[in-house]
Write an enzyme that holds these catalytic residues in place. Structure first.
Site, PDB file in Angstrom:
ATOM      1  N   GLU A  11       0.814  -1.215   0.000  1.00 23.73           N
ATOM      2  CA  GLU A  11       0.000   0.000   0.000  1.00 23.73           C
ATOM      3  C   GLU A  11       0.854   1.274   0.000  1.00 23.73           C
ATOM      4  O   GLU A  11       0.329   2.367  -0.154  1.00 23.73           O
ATOM      5  CB  GLU A  11      -0.942  -0.009   1.205  1.00 23.73           C
ATOM      6  CG  GLU A  11      -1.942  -1.154   1.130  1.00 23.73           C
ATOM      7  CD  GLU A  11      -2.810  -1.264   2.370  1.00 23.73           C
ATOM      8  OE1 GLU A  11      -4.029  -1.371   2.222  1.00 23.73           O
ATOM      9  OE2 GLU A  11      -2.268  -1.247   3.494  1.00 23.73           O
ATOM     10  N   ASP A 214     -11.906  -4.926  -3.187  1.00 25.04           N
ATOM     11  CA  ASP A 214     -12.946  -5.968  -3.098  1.00 25.04           C
ATOM     12  C   ASP A 214     -14.254  -5.269  -2.769  1.00 25.04           C
ATOM     13  O   ASP A 214     -14.263  -4.074  -2.486  1.00 25.04           O
ATOM     14  CB  ASP A 214     -12.584  -6.979  -1.993  1.00 25.04           C
ATOM     15  CG  ASP A 214     -12.423  -6.301  -0.629  1.00 25.04           C
ATOM     16  OD1 ASP A 214     -11.280  -5.985  -0.254  1.00 25.04           O
ATOM     17  OD2 ASP A 214     -13.442  -6.017   0.019  1.00 25.04           O
TER      18      ASP A 214
END
Ligand code: ADE
Length: 248
Positions: A11, A214
């Site tokens: 990230e 997601d």
């Protein structure tokens, strides 16, 4: 000095490697976290991995404020899409953040942080606007290449409510419960609202940017893992580089 946090290495993208390549960096270890101080795209930064969850985010934010005297904190990472309009590959910039698992009712209203009289913590309007522009520029430049990875026609940038809790949401029931309780929630993750509360309490501006890995349903664990391995780092590097260059 700008504090930059993420939960997991993917990230952060190439941020720390870029700082090392650009010049001298200093690394300090505090409370089992490494803090890398140096310059990223012309901006003096301290960059760290907070790890996962609200406590991890809160303690790390507190260290950034006290040990490094940061002027602002930015959190970058992935999130589950909650709103029906938010798809895998989209990006969400938080306008406000809330802890969806905080419930001291009936003593205090659901979601309210006891004794702070507040459930929603605003992100810095200025930083969030700059992040939004960086996200739009990234998608304009790279959108066509990214499209092949996703079911969505064209990845988009959204702004609005991001909710956080110490729970990975990975079921239709869990997703519907969030939508019912918080119809304006765009995305769910596990750190942002903790950072936002700490920053509010210390008067330090903060901002949160999240790429959707997601849609918080039964497919979330596989989608999350695949997204993290394949492309999360491309998003973070692309957005952070544009954001930081625009700050100089
Ligand atoms: N971060 C990324 N996806 C998530 C999900 N489904 N729940 C909580 N945090 C997440």
């Amino acid at each position: 000095m700008l504090g930059i946090m993420a939960a997991l290495p993917q990230e952060l993208g190439d941020l720390i490697a870029g700082m090392r390549a650009a010049g001298e960096v200093e690394t300090l270890t505090l409370g089992q976290r490494e803090y890398t101080v140096g310059e990223a795209h012309g901006v003096r930064c301290v960059v760290t991995l907070a790890r996962i969850g609200k406590v991890a985010a809160a303690t790390t934010a507190s260290a950034l404020i006290h040990a490094f005297n940061v002027d602002a904190v930015l959190f970058t990472g992935v999130a589950g899409g909650v709103h029906a309009d938010v798809q895998v590959g989209d990006i969400v910039v938080a306008d406000a953040l809330l802890q969806h698992d905080l419930d001291a009712s009936p003593l205090f209203p659901r979601f309210e942080v006891p004794l702070l009289d507040k459930s929603r913590f605003e992100a810095s309007a200025e930083l969030s606007a700059a992040l939004f522009s960086a996200c739009e520029a990234f998608l304009a430049d790279e959108g066509a290449a990214l499209q092949s990875h996703f079911a969505v026609v064209r990845p988009r940038v959204h702004r609005g409510l991001v909710v956080s809790g110490d729970r990975f949401i990975a079921s239709h029931e869990g997703l519907m419960a969030l939508r019912d309780a918080l119809p304006d929630a765009l995305a769910v993750e596990m750190e942002g609202a903790a950072l936002a509360q700490v920053c509010y309490e210390y008067g330090v501006p903060c901002a949160v940017v999240r790429t959707i890995s997601d849609t918080a349903d039964a497919a979330a664990p596989a989608s999350f893992a695949e997204f993290l391995a394949a492309i999360a780092s491309t998003y973070s590097s692309g957005v952070l580089s544009r954001f930081l260059r625009a700050q100089t």
